[in-house]
Design a protein around this motif. Structure first.
Motif, PDB file in Angstrom:
ATOM      1  N   LYS A 293       0.840  -1.196   0.000  1.00 20.38           N
ATOM      2  CA  LYS A 293       0.000   0.000   0.000  1.00 20.38           C
ATOM      3  C   LYS A 293       0.878   1.250   0.000  1.00 20.38           C
ATOM      4  O   LYS A 293       1.961   1.245   0.573  1.00 20.38           O
ATOM      5  CB  LYS A 293      -0.909  -0.001   1.242  1.00 20.38           C
ATOM      6  CG  LYS A 293      -1.941   1.108   1.287  1.00 20.38           C
ATOM      7  CD  LYS A 293      -2.815   0.981   2.536  1.00 20.38           C
ATOM      8  CE  LYS A 293      -3.884   2.057   2.586  1.00 20.38           C
ATOM      9  NZ  LYS A 293      -4.720   1.952   3.811  1.00 20.38           N
TER      10      LYS A 293
ATOM     11  N   SER B 197       3.491   7.135   3.104  1.00 19.96           N
ATOM     12  CA  SER B 197       3.439   5.956   3.964  1.00 19.96           C
ATOM     13  C   SER B 197       3.364   4.713   3.084  1.00 19.96           C
ATOM     14  O   SER B 197       2.457   4.579   2.266  1.00 19.96           O
ATOM     15  CB  SER B 197       2.223   6.028   4.898  1.00 19.96           C
ATOM     16  OG  SER B 197       2.165   4.907   5.747  1.00 19.96           O
TER      17      SER B 197
ATOM     18  N   GLY C  41       3.269   0.578   2.917  1.00 21.85           N
ATOM     19  CA  GLY C  41       3.117  -0.742   3.503  1.00 21.85           C
ATOM     20  C   GLY C  41       3.838  -1.736   2.619  1.00 21.85           C
ATOM     21  O   GLY C  41       3.604  -1.785   1.405  1.00 21.85           O
TER      22      GLY C  41
ATOM     23  N   THR D 218       2.907  -7.027   8.726  1.00 21.77           N
ATOM     24  CA  THR D 218       3.881  -6.437   7.805  1.00 21.77           C
ATOM     25  C   THR D 218       4.307  -5.059   8.293  1.00 21.77           C
ATOM     26  O   THR D 218       3.549  -4.369   8.977  1.00 21.77           O
ATOM     27  CB  THR D 218       3.277  -6.303   6.394  1.00 21.77           C
ATOM     28  OG1 THR D 218       2.076  -5.519   6.466  1.00 21.77           O
ATOM     29  CG2 THR D 218       2.944  -7.673   5.805  1.00 21.77           C
TER      30      THR D 218
ATOM     31  N   THR E  37       5.532  -0.994   8.111  1.00 19.40           N
ATOM     32  CA  THR E  37       5.176   0.240   7.415  1.00 19.40           C
ATOM     33  C   THR E  37       6.303   1.243   7.602  1.00 19.40           C
ATOM     34  O   THR E  37       6.865   1.367   8.688  1.00 19.40           O
ATOM     35  CB  THR E  37       3.873   0.838   7.976  1.00 19.40           C
ATOM     36  OG1 THR E  37       2.813  -0.097   7.802  1.00 19.40           O
ATOM     37  CG2 THR E  37       3.515   2.141   7.267  1.00 19.40           C
TER      38      THR E  37
ATOM     39  N   GLU F 261       7.314   5.347   6.911  1.00 19.92           N
ATOM     40  CA  GLU F 261       6.751   6.660   6.591  1.00 19.92           C
ATOM     41  C   GLU F 261       7.877   7.650   6.352  1.00 19.92           C
ATOM     42  O   GLU F 261       8.829   7.732   7.140  1.00 19.92           O
ATOM     43  CB  GLU F 261       5.848   7.154   7.714  1.00 19.92           C
ATOM     44  CG  GLU F 261       5.145   8.469   7.384  1.00 19.92           C
ATOM     45  CD  GLU F 261       4.164   8.885   8.453  1.00 19.92           C
ATOM     46  OE1 GLU F 261       4.523   9.755   9.256  1.00 19.92           O
ATOM     47  OE2 GLU F 261       3.046   8.336   8.472  1.00 19.92           O
TER      48      GLU F 261
END
Length: 204
Positions: A35, A66, A68, A143, A145, A147
Motif C-alpha cells: 500500500k 506511507s 506498507g 507487515t 510500514t 513513513e
C-alpha cells in the motif's frame, strides 16, 4: 481512471554536491509493495481587497508518504534510517542514527490495464514500524510500514523549478515507449527543450 494495483517499489540513493544539488544512484528494489498513501501539505496565503479574496496562493510545502511493504531488508534499513550492522551481522538502531534522503519510485495498475508510474525526488524516512502478533487459531500476516517526508529536490530542472514528483501513464498522448521501459533504469529527469514529443532518461 481508478487504480487497482501497486508494485515495483524502488529507491535510489542520493549524493549531494557542495550546493546540495542531488545526483541519483542506480535504483534498486526496496520491497514488495502492499500500500502507498500520500498526503500533501500546502503553504497558503490569501490576499483580500475590496472585501473579497483578490489573490490566493497555494504552494507545495511537503508531503507524507506511507508505504506498507512485505518486508524491509537489512541493506535498505541501513540506507533509509542510518542503522548499522555490527561484526556479527546484527542490525543495530540507535538514537543517533540519521538516514539519508532517497528517491522513491513505484507504479500503480489502472483498471484499463495500463500503469501509472511515479518518482518522488527526495524522501527522508523514519524508523519502520512493526506489527507483531502471536499465532493463534488462524494466521494473520503482520507487515512493516515505513513513513517518509516528501520534499522538493534542491537541484533545479530545465525550467529552473524544483520538482518533488514526476508521474506518467503509459498510453497517454506524447508518452514514448522509451520513457516507460527506462523508468527504473534511472531516476527520471524532466526533459525540456529537447524537441517536441521527445523525452530522455538521465541521472539527475
Amino acid at each position: 481512471m481508478a487504480t487497482i494495483g501497486l508494485d515495483r517499489l524502488f529507491y535510489a540513493p542520493i549524493t549531494e554536491d557542495a550546493n546540495g544539488e542531488e545526483t541519483y544512484g542506480t535504483p534498486v528494489m526496496l520491497a514488495k509493495a502492499i500500500k502507498a498513501d500520500l498526503s500533501i501539505e500546502l503553504s497558503e496565503a490569501v490576499f483580500y481587497a475590496d472585501d473579497a479574496i483578490a489573490e490566493l496562493v497555494k504552494d507545495f510545502k511537503s508531503g507524507k508518504l506511507s508505504l506498507g511493504v512485505d518486508d524491509i531488508g537489512r541493506a535498505a534499513v541501513q540506507e533509509l534510517t542510518g542503522a548499522a550492522t555490527d561484526d556479527n551481522g546484527v542490525l543495530v538502531s540507535s538514537s543517533e542514527d540519521i538516514g539519508m534522503p532517497v528517491a522513491v519510485g513505484f507504479r500503480a495498475l489502472k483498471s484499463n490495464g495500463n500503469y501509472r508510474y511515479f518518482w518522488f525526488y527526495r524522501v527522508k524516512f523514519g524508523v519502520p514500524s512493526a506489527n507483531l502478533q502471536t499465532k493463534g487459531d488462524s494466521i494473520s500476516f503482520q507487515t512493516p510500514t515505513i513513513e517518509g517526508t516528501v520534499m522538493r529536490r534542491n537541484k533545479p530542472d530545465g525550467l529552473g523549478k524544483h520538482p518533488w514528483k514526476s508521474e506518467v501513464t503509459e498510453g497517454d498522448p506524447g508518452v514514448t515507449s522509451t520513457v516507460i521501459s527506462n523508468w527504473y533504469a534511472d531516476v527520471y529527469e524532466p526533459a525540456y527543450g529537447s524537441g517536441e514529443g521527445e523525452e530522455e532518461m538521465d541521472n539527475a
